[in-house]
Scaffold this active site. Structure first.
Site, short mmCIF file in Angstrom:
data_model
loop_
_atom_site.label_atom_id
_atom_site.label_comp_id
_atom_site.label_asym_id
_atom_site.label_seq_id
_atom_site.Cartn_x
_atom_site.Cartn_y
_atom_site.Cartn_z
N ARG A 74 3.61 -4.54 -4.69
CA ARG A 74 3.50 -4.62 -6.14
C ARG A 74 3.47 -6.12 -6.46
O ARG A 74 4.08 -6.92 -5.75
CB ARG A 74 4.68 -3.95 -6.83
N ASP A 105 -3.39 4.56 -10.19
CA ASP A 105 -4.03 4.22 -11.46
C ASP A 105 -3.66 2.81 -11.93
O ASP A 105 -4.48 2.13 -12.57
CB ASP A 105 -3.76 5.27 -12.55
N GLY A 106 -2.46 2.33 -11.59
CA GLY A 106 -2.08 0.95 -11.94
C GLY A 106 -3.00 -0.06 -11.27
O GLY A 106 -3.54 -0.96 -11.92
N ILE A 151 -0.02 10.30 -2.36
CA ILE A 151 0.33 11.61 -1.78
C ILE A 151 0.47 12.66 -2.87
O ILE A 151 0.48 13.85 -2.59
CB ILE A 151 1.62 11.57 -0.93
N ASP A 152 0.59 12.24 -4.12
CA ASP A 152 0.95 13.18 -5.20
C ASP A 152 -0.22 14.00 -5.75
O ASP A 152 0.00 14.95 -6.48
CB ASP A 152 1.57 12.41 -6.37
N ARG A 196 6.70 12.75 -9.34
CA ARG A 196 7.41 12.38 -10.56
C ARG A 196 6.71 12.92 -11.79
O ARG A 196 7.34 13.33 -12.76
CB ARG A 196 7.52 10.86 -10.66
N HIS A 284 11.11 9.89 1.83
CA HIS A 284 9.95 9.17 2.34
C HIS A 284 9.30 9.76 3.58
O HIS A 284 8.22 9.33 3.99
CB HIS A 284 10.31 7.70 2.57
N ARG A 287 5.75 10.66 2.98
CA ARG A 287 4.72 9.63 3.00
C ARG A 287 4.38 9.19 4.41
O ARG A 287 3.41 8.48 4.62
CB ARG A 287 5.27 8.35 2.33
P1 ADP Z 1 -0.25 2.27 -8.46
O1 ADP Z 1 -1.52 1.52 -8.18
O2 ADP Z 1 0.18 3.09 -7.28
O3 ADP Z 1 -0.31 3.04 -9.76
P2 ADP Z 1 1.37 0.18 -9.75
O4 ADP Z 1 1.23 0.78 -11.10
O5 ADP Z 1 2.68 -0.36 -9.33
O6 ADP Z 1 0.94 1.19 -8.59
O7 ADP Z 1 0.29 -1.00 -9.65
C1 ADP Z 1 0.16 -1.77 -8.47
C2 ADP Z 1 -0.16 -3.21 -8.83
O8 ADP Z 1 -1.37 -3.26 -9.59
C3 ADP Z 1 0.87 -3.87 -9.72
O9 ADP Z 1 1.96 -4.38 -8.99
C4 ADP Z 1 0.06 -4.98 -10.37
O10 ADP Z 1 -0.07 -6.08 -9.51
C5 ADP Z 1 -1.30 -4.33 -10.54
N1 ADP Z 1 -1.42 -3.77 -11.90
C6 ADP Z 1 -1.01 -2.57 -12.36
N2 ADP Z 1 -1.26 -2.41 -13.67
C7 ADP Z 1 -1.84 -3.57 -14.07
C8 ADP Z 1 -2.35 -4.07 -15.32
N3 ADP Z 1 -2.29 -3.33 -16.44
N4 ADP Z 1 -2.87 -5.31 -15.34
C9 ADP Z 1 -2.94 -6.06 -14.23
N5 ADP Z 1 -2.49 -5.66 -13.03
C10 ADP Z 1 -1.95 -4.44 -12.93
#
Ligand code: ADP
Length: 363
Positions: A74, A105-106, A151-152, A196, A284, A287
């Site tokens: 992250r 999605d993040g 995995i979800d 979750r 875990h 995973r």
């Molecule tokens: P996932 O990709 O599994 O949903 P996260 O939501 O933790 O996991 O996002 C992973 C990384 O992607 C974050 O630590 C950050 O560096 C980047 N990220 C997530 N959301 C944003 C955002 N809105 N703007 C910029 N970078 C983002």
């Protein structure tokens, strides 16, 4: 050749390595210069040894490994423009204008934002003398293709995310193991599985393990669930069943949005039925381990498709996420899928269960 980089970001999942391998080999096959970015966005921001050229053989003997060999993280810095500016500089320095992001999605949201800011980031880099005008012109357009590793199975737009099938195998094995001991002692077992916001793992493994009851986030049980649960367990025992299995997704909630935890369920069973009741939290383990054949093939197909999408992209092409639809690899608009996925979580937060299930159904 065109500069192309692949990275894994957010939570890891089985099958990510198969996807990385496919991206590297398809990229090389199509004449690209392919890079690994290690440790997700953190590696992109930090640059240096985190961005290394990949070779055909650097992805040998990884298809069977769980997790991600190039690391995931992250990264707070990438959420700030200053972090993204550093990342842009590191990519331009290596001639990388094509990115394959494997994450949730993040991670996909971050990639989309990065692309939308690309030209203004390059302007700023030129103004501060960190890149040349020639570089700016040569690397003016950034292209992005995403795939979902999770995995979800919590992403709208794909039938299966990379890692889900392996997690199902892991959970099924664990429940089978528990069931044999539960049978011997006529016990009731409560299994807490991951999820979750998404009950997919719980629902499917409840089916594959003949569970008596399952609790998920999208569809809270009726208010009198303790009574319904106990009468179901009693009924099964009275017809000769020697054990009971209850599956609880970690995000399970009741009609008021309050968590239904494994411990809460245990208390209900013990108080009402005095059954010998144990809790197993799989954690875990779900995973971990080697990816299933399905996840390996899925990673291969998605990875190859992502590279092809990038090679066909024009500056006007929307960023895509590569998905599985039926048995087809398809390209869908990245942000549309991210928005839909977020809408499910939002519907759940506002206790609009019907809408949540309906939106989830389109995943
Ligand atoms: P996932 O990709 O599994 O949903 P996260 O939501 O933790 O996991 O996002 C992973 C990384 O992607 C974050 O630590 C950050 O560096 C980047 N990220 C997530 N959301 C944003 C955002 N809105 N703007 C910029 N970078 C983002």
């Amino acid at each position: 050749g065109k500069g192309l980089a692949v990275f894994t970001s957010g939570g890891d999942s089985q099958g990510m390595n198969a996807a990385v391998r496919a991206v590297v080999r398809m990229g090389i096959y199509l004449g690209c210069k392919v890079f690994f970015i290690k440790e997700g966005y953190q590696g992109m921001v930090d640059g240096g040894d985190n961005i290394v050229e990949a070779t055909w053989s650097s992805v040998s003997s990884i298809i069977h490994k769980g997790g991600t060999i190039i690391g995931s993280a992250r990264c707070q810095e990438f959420r700030e423009r200053s972090g993204r500016l550093k990342a842009a500089k590191n990519l331009v320095a290596r001639g990388i204008t094509n990115l394959v992001v494997i994450g949730g999605d993040g991670s996909l949201t971050g990639a989309n934002l990065f692309r939308s800011e690309w030209s203004s980031l390059l302007d700023e880099l030129v103004q501060s003398g960190q890149i040349t005008k020639e570089q700016q012109t040569k690397f003016a357009h950034l292209h992005i293709a995403g795939m979902v590793g999770s995995i979800d199975n919590d992403f709208c737009g794909t039938d299966m995310t990379i890692g889900t099938d392996s997690a199902l195998h892991r959970i099924t094995e664990a429940i089978d193991a528990i069931a044999s001991t539960a049978y011997s002692h006529q016990r009731t077992f409560i299994m807490e599985v991951m999820g979750r916001h998404c009950g997919y793992l719980a629902i499917v493994t409840a089916l594959t393990s003949e569970a008596d009851y399952v609790f998920v986030p999208e569809m809270p049980p009726p208010r009198d669930w303790p009574t319904k649960l106990c009468s179901k367990l009693e009924q099964e025992r009275s017809t000769g069943q020697r054990l009971n299995i209850i599956i609880v997704a970690e995000g399970a909630i009741d009609q008021d949005g309050e968590p239904i935890t494994a411990e809460k369920v245990r208390q209900v069973v013990v108080e009402n039925l005095q059954q010998d009741t144990r809790i197993t939290v799989l954690g875990h383990v779900q995973r971990g381990g080697n990816p299933s054949a399905f996840d390996r093939v899925l990673g291969c197909r998605m990875g190859a498709e992502a590279v092809m999408a990038l090679m066909e992209a024009t500056p006007e092409t929307e960023s895509c996420v590569v998905s599985l639809d039926g048995n087809q690899a398809v390209r869908l608009p990245l942000m549309e899928c991210v928005e839909k996925t977020k809408a499910v979580t939002k519907a759940m937060a506002s206790k609009d269960w019907e809408n949540a299930v309906q939106l989830r159904g389109k995943s």
